[in-house]
Write a protein that holds these residues in place. Structure first.
Motif, PDB file in Angstrom:
ATOM      1  N   PRO A 249      -1.255   6.946  -6.805  1.00  0.00           N
ATOM      2  CA  PRO A 249      -1.747   7.462  -7.958  1.00  0.00           C
ATOM      3  C   PRO A 249      -2.392   8.796  -7.166  1.00  0.00           C
ATOM      4  O   PRO A 249      -2.284   9.361  -6.582  1.00  0.00           O
ATOM      5  N   HIS A 250      -2.609   9.243  -8.400  1.00  0.00           N
ATOM      6  CA  HIS A 250      -3.049  11.257  -8.604  1.00  0.00           C
ATOM      7  C   HIS A 250      -4.889  10.899  -7.970  1.00  0.00           C
ATOM      8  O   HIS A 250      -5.137  11.408  -8.714  1.00  0.00           O
ATOM      9  N   ARG A 251      -4.593  10.789  -6.714  1.00  0.00           N
ATOM     10  CA  ARG A 251      -6.489  11.038  -6.420  1.00  0.00           C
ATOM     11  C   ARG A 251      -5.986  10.952  -4.570  1.00  0.00           C
ATOM     12  O   ARG A 251      -5.360  10.550  -4.365  1.00  0.00           O
ATOM     13  N   PRO A 285      -4.741  10.173   3.533  1.00  0.00           N
ATOM     14  CA  PRO A 285      -6.782   9.216   4.065  1.00  0.00           C
ATOM     15  C   PRO A 285      -6.318   8.324   4.860  1.00  0.00           C
ATOM     16  O   PRO A 285      -6.966   7.734   5.860  1.00  0.00           O
ATOM     17  N   ASP A 286      -5.932   6.891   4.582  1.00  0.00           N
ATOM     18  CA  ASP A 286      -5.522   5.554   5.185  1.00  0.00           C
ATOM     19  C   ASP A 286      -4.211   4.874   4.788  1.00  0.00           C
ATOM     20  O   ASP A 286      -3.282   5.117   4.796  1.00  0.00           O
ATOM     21  N   LEU A 386     -15.740  20.384   3.231  1.00  0.00           N
ATOM     22  CA  LEU A 386     -15.272  20.753   3.372  1.00  0.00           C
ATOM     23  C   LEU A 386     -15.096  19.001   1.560  1.00  0.00           C
ATOM     24  O   LEU A 386     -14.124  18.791   1.675  1.00  0.00           O
ATOM     25  N   ARG A 387     -15.877  18.607   1.795  1.00  0.00           N
ATOM     26  CA  ARG A 387     -15.832  16.971   1.149  1.00  0.00           C
ATOM     27  C   ARG A 387     -16.171  17.495  -0.863  1.00  0.00           C
ATOM     28  O   ARG A 387     -15.701  17.130  -1.372  1.00  0.00           O
ATOM     29  N   ARG A 388     -16.167  19.181  -0.829  1.00  0.00           N
ATOM     30  CA  ARG A 388     -16.624  19.623  -2.767  1.00  0.00           C
ATOM     31  C   ARG A 388     -15.208  18.949  -3.219  1.00  0.00           C
ATOM     32  O   ARG A 388     -14.899  18.721  -4.569  1.00  0.00           O
ATOM     33  N   PRO A 392     -15.159  11.130  -3.948  1.00  0.00           N
ATOM     34  CA  PRO A 392     -15.847  10.197  -2.858  1.00  0.00           C
ATOM     35  C   PRO A 392     -15.204   9.047  -2.133  1.00  0.00           C
ATOM     36  O   PRO A 392     -16.110   8.805  -1.075  1.00  0.00           O
ATOM     37  N   ALA A 393     -14.611   8.565  -2.648  1.00  0.00           N
ATOM     38  CA  ALA A 393     -13.712   7.521  -1.979  1.00  0.00           C
ATOM     39  C   ALA A 393     -12.884   7.331  -0.888  1.00  0.00           C
ATOM     40  O   ALA A 393     -12.610   6.412  -0.181  1.00  0.00           O
TER      41      ALA A 393
END
Length: 512
Positions: A249-251, A285-286, A386-388, A392-393
């Motif tokens: 997915p595009h996220r 990320p995972d 960094l989180r900007r 959130p997930a």
């Protein structure tokens, strides 16, 4: 105080550290072929009284060195020393490959030459302080080859080399903002999978057979034959890129990179190429995302092999887990970094940086380095920046295989500033040169050594701090345990580029 003793060791050996760092920079050896670099570290550590295992976890250019006095906790650090092909740069403020080599040879980009030397400085300074003050405990430093393909740490982890450590201290020269002169807080690096598809055209003569019992095709150069391994590689490369947007997915942040390791060994004759190797490295990320992309590429590789008359073999290079934070240890490392401060650059160093600006066609500035090189940023502040740009997930971002250590011991990830020029954009050689010129990179090495030794000495002497780190580590690991993933041998027999010595001297070589 013990930290003062460690500081004195680094100050007294500043010239040695500079010369040693320059040597590893000059070796510039790429992944899985860091023979001289590993040999140098092994000899140096043995001279310092360490017991050294060469070739740890089946990797010829890896090592594990340990030293201890009395019963006490064991603190881990590590050296990296692999360089990157096509980045050969001399330690001078203008574009030039190292002597006797061309620009396509390997060179240090991050630079791992400084990373390894900063870790060595931290280990040897800590050892000197332990001896001077009678501090019980031990030190371990592992030699970690092939970081650029996430190679060694998953294998060391699976073989148990990080088990039994009270803590692991990881540092890296800064490579992205805001992670400069700070410590990672929550968002540690993510997972990484790397593997090679090896296409082989072993029976090109059967390409035109209509099925079982069909007559064989005459073995003539003018007869139709299987397309071969080169066609398989090109088709896999192109289709993989065209289908990439459909793999996930595009996220969130994720990427897939390719590298061609060989080109088929075909001559100018009209014969099909017999073998071609294509490497993929994904940063995600995972692990779920890594498995999803891998499944898509596996399916594609099988179809490509059928279409081109080839077989396909998958050779694993890395299965690296995402990172695990430890706030307690991050706070200890941050306290040490605040005590030491950011790297400080001399007038001579700044003048050399201006020379690099000028050689790149830019205007020399009064202050040639970006301000982040010489100031600290709190871990929580860096985390917020960094989180900007992250959903959130998304728990992890970017990629580095220190993350495998996080599952075996509390781990701190420290970033020390390295010289980076204002303005730009600048060509790659400029950053590579800044990482090799002693006046510019030595401050990073010495700062890292001081921060690492302070943090290690605090852990060795503060039982409460160690226990708090360990409690947090066990709680975080138990919440979502991920065991070691490396179930494959070290991929040292793949055709990685390397240096060879012939009657003409030492040369850069891309094997076929």
């Amino acid at each position: 105080m013990s930290k003062d003793t460690a500081d004195r060791w680094i100050a007294d050996h500043a010239g040695d550290l500079s010369a040693w760092c320059a040597r590893i920079f000059d070796y510039g050896e790429p992944a899985w072929r860091e023979y001289r670099s590993a040999e140098w570290y092994v000899a140096r550590l043995r001279e310092e009284g360490f017991e050294v295992e060469e070739g740890s976890a089946g990797m010829p250019t890896a090592f594990c060195a340990r030293w201890s006095q009395g019963d006490g906790p064991m603190i881990g650090m590590y050296a990296e020393y692999d360089a990157v092909p096509a980045n050969c740069q001399a330690p001078v403020p203008w574009e030039a490959p190292r002597e006797g080599l061309g620009p396509l040879a390997a060179g240090h980009t991050d630079p791992h030459s400084a990373l390894g030397m900063g870790a060595l400085a931290g280990v040897l300074a800590t050892k000197a302080a332990m001896q001077a003050h009678g501090i019980p405990g031990g030190l371990q430093i592992t030699g970690e080859p092939a970081e650029k393909v996430r190679g060694s740490k998953p294998l060391h982890a699976a073989a148990g080399y990080y088990d039994g450590l009270a803590a692991m201290l990881s540092w890296h020269p800064f490579y992205m903002l805001p992670l400069c002169n700070t410590v990672r807080w929550d968002t540690h690096c993510g997972a990484a999978y790397a593997f090679v598809y090896r296409f082989r055209c072993e029976a090109p003569q059967t390409w035109m057979q209509g099925g079982e019992g069909a007559p064989p095709i005459p073995q003539s150069h003018s007869d139709v034959r299987a397309p071969g391994a080169n066609d398989a590689l090109v088709m896999m490369y192109q289709m993989g890129r065209s289908l990439r947007e459909s793999m996930l997915p595009h996220r969130g942040g994720w990427s897939v990179s390719e590298a061609i390791l060989s080109t088929g060994q075909a001559t100018a004759d009209n014969l099909p190429a017999r073998q071609a190797d294509l490497q993929y490295l994904m940063r995600v990320p995972d692990l779920q995302m890594a498995e999803q992309i891998t499944a898509q590429l596996d399916r594609l590789a099988e179809h490509v092999a059928q279409v081109t008359g080839c077989t396909v073999e998958k050779i694993w290079v890395s299965k690296s887990r995402p990172g695990l934070p430890n706030h307690t240890l991050a706070e200890l490392a941050w306290e040490a970094l605040q005590d030491v401060g950011a790297p400080d650059y001399s007038t001579e160093a700044l003048d050399l940086a201006r020379q690099v600006q000028t050689a790149c066609g830019a205007e020399a500035t009064d202050d040639p380095l970006i301000p982040e090189c010489t100031r600290l940023i709190a871990p929580q502040e860096a985390e917020a920046i960094l989180r900007r740009d992250l959903p959130p997930a998304q728990l992890n971002s970017t990629s580095d295989d220190y993350t495998d250590m996080c599952w075996h011991a509390p781990t701190a990830r420290i970033y020390i500033g390295r010289p980076a020029l204002r303005g730009g954009p600048y060509p790659p050689w400029a950053m590579n040169a800044l990482g090799g010129i002693p006046q510019l990179i030595d401050p990073s090495v010495q700062t890292a050594g001081r921060v690492l030794s302070r943090t290690a000495l605090r852990l060795l002497t503060d039982e409460t701090a160690r226990a708090t780190c360990w409690t947090e580590f066990e709680e975080r690991r138990a919440a979502n345990p991920i065991p070691p993933l490396a179930d494959y041998p070290a991929p040292v027999d793949l055709p990685w580029p390397e240096y060879v010595t012939t009657a003409r001297g030492r040369h850069w070589h891309i094997p076929g």
